[in-house]
Design a protein around this motif. Structure first.
Motif, PDB file in Angstrom:
ATOM      1  N   UNK A   9      19.026 -40.247  27.791  1.00 49.46           N
ATOM      2  CA  UNK A   9      18.762 -39.812  29.165  1.00 49.46           C
ATOM      3  C   UNK A   9      17.474 -40.440  29.684  1.00 49.46           C
ATOM      4  N   UNK A  10      16.442 -40.407  28.861  1.00 47.09           N
ATOM      5  CA  UNK A  10      15.146 -40.973  29.252  1.00 47.09           C
ATOM      6  C   UNK A  10      15.272 -42.474  29.514  1.00 47.09           C
ATOM      7  N   UNK A  11      16.034 -43.156  28.665  1.00 43.90           N
ATOM      8  CA  UNK A  11      16.233 -44.588  28.852  1.00 43.90           C
ATOM      9  C   UNK A  11      16.966 -44.867  30.160  1.00 43.90           C
ATOM     10  N   UNK A  12      18.034 -44.133  30.426  1.00 45.12           N
ATOM     11  CA  UNK A  12      18.798 -44.356  31.651  1.00 45.12           C
ATOM     12  C   UNK A  12      17.938 -44.117  32.891  1.00 45.12           C
ATOM     13  N   UNK A  13      17.098 -43.083  32.843  1.00 43.05           N
ATOM     14  CA  UNK A  13      16.242 -42.777  33.988  1.00 43.05           C
ATOM     15  C   UNK A  13      15.336 -43.956  34.318  1.00 43.05           C
ATOM     16  N   UNK A  14      14.781 -44.577  33.267  1.00 38.47           N
ATOM     17  CA  UNK A  14      13.815 -45.652  33.487  1.00 38.47           C
ATOM     18  C   UNK A  14      14.459 -47.030  33.604  1.00 38.47           C
TER      19      UNK A  14
END
Length: 202
Positions: free
Chosen positions: A152-157
């Protein structure tokens, strides 16, 4: 933590080029590693300790929920602890500050796999001491909670926000990075921000 975010480029953590290289991790590596480890733990729990499917599912979900709580606590109190000394300032920058300065640096969105696996091993013994054989269902959920957080964190950034309900994750975390770093600590869920009253101000 001062907001110096740059939407391009990268930061440097160590002067030593070898140590600096070790701080970078491709997102696929921890996702693969924790999927394999979690599968092994579940298989062991079922085949060697007789945990049935319902028990494993409930333990897995409990482990995922527990991870979201740990994620919140670490993000709020460890990654954003007051930088009252030079040593604390260095620790905060190494663990998290470099990410705030360069949020689009894709190689700094996950903890290096050897370190994260070592910490997972310590969690295994902690949970094994606390809950015995139930660890074989609980820890996989905890580890996959971490894997879910990473993705999730990767997709956000790394990607533009979608035009649907999931845009909430981009907005919530974006507020933390660019507007209110003292709020919106939850990445995978806003539950703990609601509980501890750290939701963003309107």
């Amino acid at each position: 933590m001062e907001n110096k975010a740059k939407n391009s480029g990268t930061g440097r953590v160590f002067k030593n080029p070898i140590l600096e290289k070790l701080t970078r991790t491709h997102i696929s590596m921890p996702l693969i590693a924790f999927s394999v480890v979690s599968s092994y733990l579940i298989y062991t729990g079922a085949s060697e300790y007789g945990l049935n499917a319902i028990t494993l599912v409930l333990l897995f979900l409990a482990g995922m929920l527990a991870f979201t709580f740990v994620e919140y606590l670490m993000h709020r109190f460890l990654f954003h602890m007051p930088e009252t000394t030079p040593a604390r300032k260095k620790v905060v920058y190494t663990m998290h500050g470099v990410h705030h300065d360069h949020p689009k640096d894709r190689d700094r969105l996950a903890m290096p796999v050897p370190l994260s696996l070592t910490i997972s091993f310590l969690f295994f013994w902690l949970f094994r001491f606390a809950m015995g054989e139930l660890v074989w269902g609980f820890l996989p959920g905890f580890l996959m909670g971490y894997a879910g957080y990473l993705w999730i964190h990767f997709m956000i950034h790394a990607f533009q926000p979608p035009k649907n309900f999931f845009k909430f994750f981009w907005v919530h975390h974006g507020i933390h990075h660019y507007k209110q770093p003292e709020r919106a600590f939850g990445v995978t869920t806003p539950i703990w921000d609601l509980v501890f009253r750290t939701m963003p101000n309107k």
